[in-house]
Design an enzyme around this catalytic site. Sequence first.
Site, PDB file in Angstrom:
ATOM      1  N   HIS A 131      11.597  88.642 -78.728  1.00  0.00           N
ATOM      2  CA  HIS A 131      11.053  90.052 -77.805  1.00  0.00           C
ATOM      3  C   HIS A 131      11.056  89.615 -76.321  1.00  0.00           C
ATOM      4  O   HIS A 131      10.024  88.569 -76.188  1.00  0.00           O
ATOM      5  CB  HIS A 131      10.039  90.711 -78.377  1.00  0.00           C
ATOM      6  CG  HIS A 131       9.580  91.916 -77.736  1.00  0.00           C
ATOM      7  ND1 HIS A 131       9.325  92.504 -76.560  1.00  0.00           N
ATOM      8  CD2 HIS A 131       9.816  93.222 -78.378  1.00  0.00           C
ATOM      9  CE1 HIS A 131       9.131  93.651 -76.368  1.00  0.00           C
ATOM     10  NE2 HIS A 131       9.521  94.159 -77.462  1.00  0.00           N
TER      11      HIS A 131
ATOM     12  N   ARG B 116       8.605  99.289 -69.910  1.00  0.00           N
ATOM     13  CA  ARG B 116       9.698  99.442 -69.186  1.00  0.00           C
ATOM     14  C   ARG B 116      10.531 100.824 -69.307  1.00  0.00           C
ATOM     15  O   ARG B 116      10.774 101.439 -68.388  1.00  0.00           O
ATOM     16  CB  ARG B 116      10.566  98.398 -69.569  1.00  0.00           C
ATOM     17  CG  ARG B 116      10.522  97.007 -69.301  1.00  0.00           C
ATOM     18  CD  ARG B 116      11.305  95.949 -69.911  1.00  0.00           C
ATOM     19  NE  ARG B 116      10.689  95.821 -71.282  1.00  0.00           N
ATOM     20  CZ  ARG B 116      11.439  95.387 -72.087  1.00  0.00           C
ATOM     21  NH1 ARG B 116      13.017  95.263 -71.796  1.00  0.00           N
ATOM     22  NH2 ARG B 116      11.009  95.087 -73.286  1.00  0.00           N
TER      23      ARG B 116
END
Lengths: 605, 246
Positions: A236, A256
Amino acid sequence: MAGYATYDYDVLVIGAGGAGLRAAIEAAGAGVTVGLICKSLLGKAHTVMAEGGMAAAMANNDDRDSWKVHFADTMRGGQYVNNWRMAELHAKEAPDRVRELEGWGAVFDRTPDGRINQRNFGGHRYPRLAHVGDRTGLELIRTLQDHTIYLGVTVHMEHTVIELLVDANGVSGALAYDRERGRFHLFTAKAIVLATGGVGRAFKITSNSWEGTGDGHALAYRLGAELIDMEFIQFHPTGMVWPPSVKGILVTEGVRGEGGVLKNSQGRRFMFDDIPDNYKPQTASDPEEGWRYTQGDKSARRPPELLTRDHVARCINREVKAGRGSPHGGVFLDIAWIREKLGNSEEHIKRKLPSMYHQFKELADLDITKEPMEVGPTTHYIMGGIRVDGDSQMSTIPGLFAAGECASGINGANRLGGNSLSDLIVFGKRAGEYASQYARSRKPVQVDPAQVEAIMKGSLEPFERGTAGENPYKVQEDLQETMQANVGIVRLEDEMQTALTALDGYWERASRVGTLGHREYHAGWHTALDLRNLLAVSEAITRSAIERKESRGGHFREDYQEKVEAFGSVNVMVKRAADGSMQVTRIPIPPMPDALKQIIEEQKS
Amino acid sequence: MAEATFRIWRTEPGGEGGFQEYRTAVSDGMVVLDAVHRIQAEQAPDLAVRWNCKAGKCGSCSAEINGRPRLMCMTRLNQVNLNEPVTVEPMRTFPSIKDLVTDVSWNFRVKKGITKIKPRKPDFADGTFRMAQRDVDRVQEFRKCIECFLCQDVCHVLRDHNKHEEFIGPRFLVYAAQLEMNPIDTADRIPELKADKGIGYCNITKCCTKVCPEHIHITDNAIIPLKERVVSRYYDPVTRLLRLFK
């Protein structure tokens, strides 16, 4: 010799995260007897850590979405080595699986017209993730848990399975120990569903808890089941990097999705510098367009921060290696900047990302509404796992099923964020359904008492060696260092061969680990027993990664940086040979039906 | 590297226990759980401690640190005085299993006894419901609960008066509240809350709210509204009078 308690079920589910609970619910609903074993207390499984949401093409926020788009997104993300049947079923069934959760008490965030709200996520063309702030995993596990407890499922908490058992007709049971007293428990079962999650503990930096030791992978492997795609590990892109004690803990992609941007030490949004060709048509051409996308503008394309995880992780890795990293060896993830765009940005961030706010405030003394975070890649998820039939989830061992992270196929070379929670409920349900069907027609099971005795005896050996043996924690730590350094985000043949040699040494050391004391709740003993599983999956990962001489999705080879067409039609499979060694072969992916091929073509623009 | 002393509760098989002191290295940013793990890995491999996520999300590592109910993973060492030994002991409201691990199975039994959700018919043929965000805000607050049981640990009705058979405790009043306030739920839990769930025992001292790591307003938002519902159902003079004539 110690005795053991016995239990008998039609269906035994091992693991009580999202997939295990959903399988147990389905099996109980089918009217068979169900036992559920979990390593921790009920409701603590790693599913609680999932943050962003679960992907389902319900088209609540954008009516252009459909199962076909979701299917194509999943295949593109997986670089087309997915089990296309699973990707198809997943895309088709996820909406119903999400909707039924509401009737069981789940309370998702809402759209202005009162439907389940869906958010943007990396690799998904349209807003598709049903979510609850940034604690969707908790919502999922609690909903399933609170539904299960009323269904007559017998839950065995804090039990760990040591070995699976077979008779002439297939899988027949499992031997476990309980943490509380350290006693042995023999479960006979007509069908078994493995839902044991991942393998993150094979690496030093991971978002996984102590439970992620690859138990299901290793249990199935030792029975002779086939594992595929073990080289595909998802690092990740955004884990915490400071303070050291929380290194690896996840920072949701939702940051994000809500407008957070990645910057290097020079303040540059480096993700704009490297956009893969096949994603160019879908990626924003400038920061302004990216911002509009995160705010729901349907005419805008996504910012490059929301490219697939494998790509973003490698870009971060490159910035750090090039000396453009943050002070603690990561890069900057900035959500605070949105104050330039929104008047009430502090409130907005706290409402959209409450647990991220909380996590950084409490663990790093940092206010994400005011300052950028420091983040870096962390071992998060394994795409590979037990090879299963796409429809039934049965492994290559009769009666042994697998669902969720420990199974393989849906994700191919890289998983899209949000596809995991939906995978759990889609294939958890299927595994429960087919396992109960199988159990009904299965002949009575048999267990060999001598085998059970032998397993128990072997399990207790660490106590006989006492402090004369190796410290199990030390072996685990060394193993994690080796895997982190040699089979991580960027791979090389030589380094992986080094890892294989080191693994041989750890196998030997693991065979003579020792610990002192009593069997009650003894973490040292548990760690000693976990080692064989960690070693088996580490070896499978390494051998598979050596076999795949190309770069694809979560598997990146410094020495073979391009995709190779020949590898696009095979999965790497490992299996235990008769002599106990690990066999590696390539198996062809069955040809995709034309109808599905056509969907992929249509969605390429 | 600096060192600090931890006084950790250790038990013998049979349940006898006492504090044992361990010195271990501490560094910047460490939490109490890190120190416990370091002691476990280097000095006491059989030290029992429950944990999972290490990020305050699973609610496994509840303990009493310097006498205060806390999650070990969310208690940074710079929040405690390291010039003196740091005491770490199990939650005292629950029976001991070993060292820092307690038997919390009572909580799981209590939950089963609460009437489950009974959804209304879906609003649309496709099985979907419509709910406004403002109507689910409160429910979502309650659903943040990570079941660490620190609120149960600190509740004097349970801790000091041992009313485990007559009172479900703050955690399950929150659980009942989120069901009662779920817009699609049609069940009625007011009678059971008054009768065998013992809501009357709570005298709103708010100790539970203070220790909640998720900052749920347990007393104000969950327990008091439920108490009000019980009162208006059973004790409101006008309602009682009307009931006489029914």
